[in-house]
Write an enzyme that holds these catalytic residues in place. Structure first.
Site, mmCIF file in Angstrom:
data_model
loop_
_atom_site.group_PDB
_atom_site.id
_atom_site.type_symbol
_atom_site.label_atom_id
_atom_site.label_comp_id
_atom_site.label_asym_id
_atom_site.label_seq_id
_atom_site.Cartn_x
_atom_site.Cartn_y
_atom_site.Cartn_z
ATOM 1 N N GLU A 92 0.494 -1.278 -0.009
ATOM 2 C CA GLU A 92 -0.054 0.049 -0.044
ATOM 3 C C GLU A 92 0.685 1.279 0.039
ATOM 4 O OE1 GLU A 92 -2.633 0.018 3.234
ATOM 5 O OE2 GLU A 92 -2.645 -2.450 3.364
ATOM 6 N N CYS A 105 3.216 8.323 1.648
ATOM 7 C CA CYS A 105 3.557 7.465 2.595
ATOM 8 C C CYS A 105 3.926 6.100 1.690
ATOM 9 C CB CYS A 105 2.589 7.261 3.526
ATOM 10 S SG CYS A 105 2.868 5.903 4.677
ATOM 11 N N CYS A 112 5.256 -7.288 7.746
ATOM 12 C CA CYS A 112 6.478 -6.891 8.641
ATOM 13 C C CYS A 112 6.450 -8.022 9.468
ATOM 14 C CB CYS A 112 5.847 -5.817 9.336
ATOM 15 S SG CYS A 112 6.954 -4.961 10.491
ATOM 16 N N CYS A 116 4.033 -5.472 16.329
ATOM 17 C CA CYS A 116 3.477 -4.434 17.262
ATOM 18 C C CYS A 116 1.725 -4.944 17.612
ATOM 19 C CB CYS A 116 3.660 -3.413 16.689
ATOM 20 S SG CYS A 116 5.468 -2.648 16.539
ATOM 21 N N CYS A 119 -0.803 -3.221 15.384
ATOM 22 C CA CYS A 119 -0.609 -2.914 13.681
ATOM 23 C C CYS A 119 -1.354 -3.963 12.896
ATOM 24 C CB CYS A 119 0.876 -2.658 13.557
ATOM 25 S SG CYS A 119 1.309 -2.355 11.930
ATOM 26 N N CYS A 337 -2.122 1.483 8.590
ATOM 27 C CA CYS A 337 -1.241 0.374 7.951
ATOM 28 C C CYS A 337 -1.721 -0.916 7.831
ATOM 29 C CB CYS A 337 0.110 0.592 8.581
ATOM 30 S SG CYS A 337 0.559 1.784 9.559
HETATM 31 N N1 SAH Z 1 7.879 -0.067 11.365
HETATM 32 C C1 SAH Z 1 7.870 1.171 11.163
HETATM 33 C C2 SAH Z 1 7.222 1.912 10.235
HETATM 34 C C3 SAH Z 1 5.712 1.262 9.983
HETATM 35 S S1 SAH Z 1 4.424 2.002 11.003
HETATM 36 C C4 SAH Z 1 7.661 1.814 12.663
HETATM 37 O O1 SAH Z 1 7.429 1.061 13.468
HETATM 38 O O2 SAH Z 1 7.670 3.063 12.605
HETATM 39 C C5 SAH Z 1 4.094 3.500 10.914
HETATM 40 C C6 SAH Z 1 3.391 4.271 12.273
HETATM 41 O O3 SAH Z 1 2.232 3.736 12.351
HETATM 42 C C7 SAH Z 1 4.228 3.639 13.224
HETATM 43 O O4 SAH Z 1 4.416 4.803 14.514
HETATM 44 C C8 SAH Z 1 3.313 2.652 13.947
HETATM 45 O O5 SAH Z 1 3.456 2.547 15.364
HETATM 46 C C9 SAH Z 1 1.971 3.339 13.600
HETATM 47 N N2 SAH Z 1 0.689 2.550 13.512
HETATM 48 C C10 SAH Z 1 0.719 1.359 13.152
HETATM 49 N N3 SAH Z 1 -0.617 0.693 13.479
HETATM 50 C C11 SAH Z 1 -1.295 1.867 13.901
HETATM 51 C C12 SAH Z 1 -2.654 1.768 14.401
HETATM 52 N N4 SAH Z 1 -3.331 0.923 14.412
HETATM 53 N N5 SAH Z 1 -2.901 3.017 14.783
HETATM 54 C C13 SAH Z 1 -2.160 4.240 14.989
HETATM 55 N N6 SAH Z 1 -0.885 4.002 14.567
HETATM 56 C C14 SAH Z 1 -0.514 2.978 14.045
#
Ligand code: SAH
Length: 355
Positions: A92, A105, A112, A116, A119, A337
């Site tokens: 995406e 973006c 990944c 987390c 995510c 994401c």
């Molecule tokens: N792996 C990298 C970049 C991708 S995520 C990282 O961890 O930074 C990009 C951003 O979106 C990160 O800050 C991540 O924590 C956040 N993110 C992911 N899922 C999310 C969600 N459901 N709500 C809000 N932010 C989210």
């Protein structure tokens, strides 16, 4: 993948050397490079003889990505893209319009592996890394599509799509150099942000690259205890190690770090957490980006209520920490994401096969 060299992985001097090996005149490389930077395929390179175009297509790829679908928000001018890679994988991208231009973006991996808890990108693990050529091609394709409407095209890039960019270090760094090359589309590194969940050794490497990008750290917690509940990476690197790397980053690059902090109900959004976060960041050259958690169906975590978000922001600010709440954009087209890709894949799975 085709196995051919993707010309988008090369800098102009490398392309010139490659053309020389094939006994092609040097000016042809510059011509082709000019077309490539417009997002053109070989068949569109009109000032090249047809025989040469065929020869080029035989030997090399002029980028390997294509735009599969575009979703346009009715609420704002946000556009979400599904890109198809040559091996059938899908990633995406999101284009957001701001007063200063447009920010794209992009993803750095298919899926990944960081795990987390909030995510969507990580739900099925990491399929593979993207190449520098694939990342560049996504920028060029979006540029091409929107340059007329928005004269400047993509002015800013954030590597905040799916994937952990520092887990694909070499390709991401090469992409950063390719996309900012003066002879190419020359996006200034100062207009590029890279977001990481905090791979400490790679943060130390990055600060030595002489790339004046903005480093964003997905922090999401004021201490190790909370962070380890939602981010497995925190078991590998403690908050203290991460903060040590961040301080060193700002010292060496003289660039401010952005800390991303998704406010999650009853986990990290209390006044005490705000004070703890302020103490952690005191004296650091940084900005805190508070993110309203985007609800992901598969995840149980709930976003913080607006009053608590506002109170959190107020406390940070009162304690001298620069902070803002991130504006939500494109919420009607699956902002978070990895959500769009997952929806697409699950629809494909539920469609009758054989089509
Ligand atoms: N792996 C990298 C970049 C991708 S995520 C990282 O961890 O930074 C990009 C951003 O979106 C990160 O800050 C991540 O924590 C956040 N993110 C992911 N899922 C999310 C969600 N459901 N709500 C809000 N932010 C989210």
């Amino acid at each position: 993948m085709s196995g051919k060299t993707d010309l988008l992985t090369l800098f102009l001097p490398e392309m010139q050397a490659l053309f020389a090996q094939e006994s092609l005149p040097k000016f042809r490389a510059a011509q082709v490079y000019g077309w490539l930077m417009k997002g053109a395929g070989f068949d569109e390179m009109k000032n090249l003889p047809a025989a040469l175009r065929a020869q080029l297509a035989e030997n090399w790829d002029a980028g390997t990505v294509r735009i599969l679908e575009v979703f346009e928000s009715r609420k704002d001018e946000t556009k979400k893209f599904l890109f198809a890679l040559s091996d059938g994988n899908i990633v995406e991208g999101v284009l957001m319009r701001y007063h200063y231009g447009s920010t794209l973006c992009i993803s750095s991996q298919v899926g990944c592996k960081m795990g987390c808890a909030f995510c969507a990108s990580t739900l099925d693990g990491c399929v593979r890394n993207l190449t520098c050529g694939e990342m560049l091609h996504m920028v060029l394709l979006v540029n091409r599509r929107y340059e007329q409407q928005d004269r400047r095209g993509v002015t800013n890039i954030v590597i905040m799509g799916s994937g952990e960019p520092l887990d694909n270090y070499d390709q991401v760094i090469r992409f950063l150099r390719l996309v900012s090359a003066p002879e190419g589309i020359a996006v200034s590194p100062r207009n590029i942000s890279l977001s990481t969940c905090g791979l400490v050794p790679e943060i130390y490497r990055l600060m030595q690259e002489d790339l004046p990008i903005t480093l964003a750290i997905s922090l999401h917690a004021p201490n190790d205890d909370i962070r380890s509940q939602i981010m497995p990476i925190s078991r590998r690197f403690s908050m203290q190690e991460l903060m040590g790397a961040c301080v060193e980053y700002t010292r060496r690059t003289k660039r401010r770090i952005v800390f991303e902090y998704a406010l999650i109900d009853r986990l990290n959004n209390s006044q005490q957490h705000a004070r703890q976060l302020a103490a952690l960041l005191r004296g650091m050259m940084c900005h805190v980006n508070l993110i309203p958690l985007n609800r992901v169906e598969e995840r149980r975590l709930m976003p913080s209520a607006k009053e608590q978000t506002d109170a959190f922001l107020k406390t940070l600010t009162a304690l001298g920490i620069s902070a803002t709440v991130r504006r939500e954009m494109g919420s009607d087209i699956q902002g978070a994401c990895g959500q769009l890709r997952r929806r697409y894949l699950s629809q494909k799975e539920s469609e009758p096969s054989g089509g």
